[in-house]
Design an enzyme around this catalytic site. Structure first.
Site, PDB file in Angstrom:
ATOM      1  N   ASP A   1      -4.408  -4.168  -6.538  1.00  0.00           N
ATOM      2  CA  ASP A   1      -5.181  -4.377  -5.315  1.00  0.00           C
ATOM      3  C   ASP A   1      -4.427  -5.358  -4.424  1.00  0.00           C
ATOM      4  O   ASP A   1      -4.233  -6.519  -4.782  1.00  0.00           O
ATOM      5  CB  ASP A   1      -6.558  -4.933  -5.676  1.00  0.00           C
ATOM      6  CG  ASP A   1      -7.458  -5.142  -4.471  1.00  0.00           C
ATOM      7  OD1 ASP A   1      -6.969  -5.024  -3.332  1.00  0.00           O
ATOM      8  OD2 ASP A   1      -8.656  -5.430  -4.673  1.00  0.00           O
ATOM      9  N   CYS A  24       0.879  -1.190   0.000  1.00  0.00           N
ATOM     10  CA  CYS A  24       0.000   0.000   0.000  1.00  0.00           C
ATOM     11  C   CYS A  24       0.902   1.222   0.000  1.00  0.00           C
ATOM     12  O   CYS A  24       1.049   1.909   1.012  1.00  0.00           O
ATOM     13  CB  CYS A  24      -0.917  -0.012   1.208  1.00  0.00           C
ATOM     14  SG  CYS A  24      -1.895  -1.528   1.369  1.00  0.00           S
ATOM     15  N   ALA A  25       1.517   1.510  -1.145  1.00  0.00           N
ATOM     16  CA  ALA A  25       2.696   2.370  -1.192  1.00  0.00           C
ATOM     17  C   ALA A  25       2.419   3.867  -1.294  1.00  0.00           C
ATOM     18  O   ALA A  25       3.244   4.676  -0.865  1.00  0.00           O
ATOM     19  CB  ALA A  25       3.587   1.944  -2.356  1.00  0.00           C
ATOM     20  N   CYS A  57      -0.238   3.735  11.327  1.00  0.00           N
ATOM     21  CA  CYS A  57      -0.079   5.019  12.021  1.00  0.00           C
ATOM     22  C   CYS A  57      -1.218   5.195  13.020  1.00  0.00           C
ATOM     23  O   CYS A  57      -1.763   6.291  13.165  1.00  0.00           O
ATOM     24  CB  CYS A  57      -0.023   6.181  11.028  1.00  0.00           C
ATOM     25  SG  CYS A  57      -1.511   6.369  10.008  1.00  0.00           S
TER      26      CYS A  57
END
Length: 416
Positions: free
Chosen positions: A297, A246-247, A369
């Protein structure tokens, strides 16, 4: 619009229409500069940061619910009266009445005037309730979140997180070690000082980082120091093949490339094409060539990549974002406890999807995060119970008050 009208307009877009605050401000501030711009930013972010507290200070004055936009007007006006000491009270009240006059054919202008003058006239309302209820209101964190943190981390840590979220976040960035180093940047620009956490971190005390020549020349990229630790957890080596699941927007991908000396192959994926374009823009600005962005995906990774085809994998998973509330006040305003119901299964699916792609002896780093053991430690525990071919080498939670950074969680898993 004058500055306060614009602040009101932006707050209605963010709070009532649920637009992202950074995008609303970016697109709505082109006609403002100097003191007006500073006042707008201060009112918008300050009102959101203290939204529960300012609402608590005036809502007991009214017996009937105000229209949502008039409530926002009261919130931002009370914020100015309480927190912006340099603004004269009469100016705040007068401008609020002017704004109310333009809404609903002036129906609420007298009420807004009366409420604000009553607030100035009477003694400020004290915050009552349990210790957690007081903490919730004083720091404008939902009570359910404060209770969750108290349960997971203890009262003292919960208090420190909430209080730290009320601070102005530091401007942190990462040096592009492919071009320069920290010492050179600090020598050439006195606004840079060494970071407190990351070996590549810098703190900047000047104006907007994205407008500096260092940023334009690709010598730095904007990234919080806690986020910078993720690439070190992955510990990449030159010439390896690495997957960043998920860059977007590519901040961690480019850091991994730096640690690899831009030698090897990094596949940087995101499900959205417009976000993959952000990765491409970062690569050009930072002069990096070993990262290869693609629209993909992550939940269907096994349909795209072969099993055991990557030396290392980074899954910086979608999360609730409870570690970045200091920086993203709109999360604070809109968050619901039910948000986790969709995110936690998605995190599990992503872990299950990418883990078979890792070579034996390879490392998979899972990071978020957020500050929530259900999304962090519990997620890792659940994965390891299902996969005895993996072990946890180390894991860490970085609390925002420790280094004046964002809150972050990282776990390094090794495939046996």
């Amino acid at each position: 619009m004058n500055a306060r009208e614009k602040a009101f307009d932006l707050l209605c877009e963010i709070i009532l229409k649920k637009k992202y605050s950074n995008l609303a401000l970016r697109h709505g501030m082109n006609d403002y500069s100097g003191l007006d711009r500073s006042l707008i930013v201060s009112i918008v972010y300050g009102t959101m940061q203290n939204y529960l507290y300012v609402r608590y200070l005036w809502e007991h004055f009214v017996s009937k619910k105000l229209p949502d936009d008039m409530a926002v007007l009261m919130d931002m006006s009370i914020y100015q009266l309480v927190f912006l000491d340099k603004l004269p009270d009469y100016a705040v009240v007068s401008e609020a009445v002017d704004i109310a006059s333009k809404k609903y054919n002036g129906r609420y202008k007298r009420l807004i005037n009366a409420l604000l003058r009553r607030f100035l006239r009477e003694e400020r309302r004290s915050v009552d309730g349990s210790s957690l209820e007081k903490l919730s209101i004083m720091t404008s964190h939902p009570l359910w979140l404060v209770k969750m943190w108290e349960h997971q981390y203890g009262l003292e840590i919960a208090r420190k997180i909430c209080e730290n979220d009320q601070k102005v976040p530091l401007q942190a960035c990462r040096v592009n070690t492919l071009i320069t180093d920290r010492k050179t940047l600090m020598k050439d620009n006195g606004h840079f000082t060494s970071g407190r956490l990351s070996p590549d971190g810098l703190i900047y005390d000047g104006e907007a980082l994205a407008q500096t020549k260092e940023y334009e020349e690709g010598k730095i990229t904007i990234q919080d120091e806690a986020s910078q630790c993720v690439a070190y957890y992955l510990n990449p080596e030159p010439h390896e093949r690495i997957l960043d699941v998920c860059a977007a927007p590519g901040t961690k991908s480019t850091h991994i490339a730096q640690l690899m000396h831009d030698e090897g192959e990094i596949i940087a994926c995101d499900i959205h094409k417009h976000r993959v374009e952000l990765i491409e823009n970062s690569l050009k600005r930072l002069h990096i060539s070993c990262v290869h962005p693609m629209v993909s995906d992550g939940t269907k990774a096994q349909e795209v990549f072969d099993h055991e085809s990557f030396d290392r994998i980074l899954l910086d998973a979608p999360c609730s974002g409870y570690g970045v509330l200091k920086r993203k006040n709109d999360i604070k305003v809109h968050m619901q406890s039910s948000d986790m119901d969709e995110i936690i299964p998605l995190q599990q699916t992503l872990l299950e999807s990418v883990s078979p792609l890792l070579k034996k002896g390879g490392r998979l780093v899972y990071s978020t995060c957020t500050l929530n053991k259900k999304e962090n430690e519990k997620q890792i525990e659940s994965f390891l119970k299902k996969h005895d071919d993996f072990s946890c080498e180390k894991m860490q939670t970085i609390f925002p008050y420790e280094y004046e950074s964002d809150g972050f969680f990282m776990a390094a898993l090794v495939k046996k």
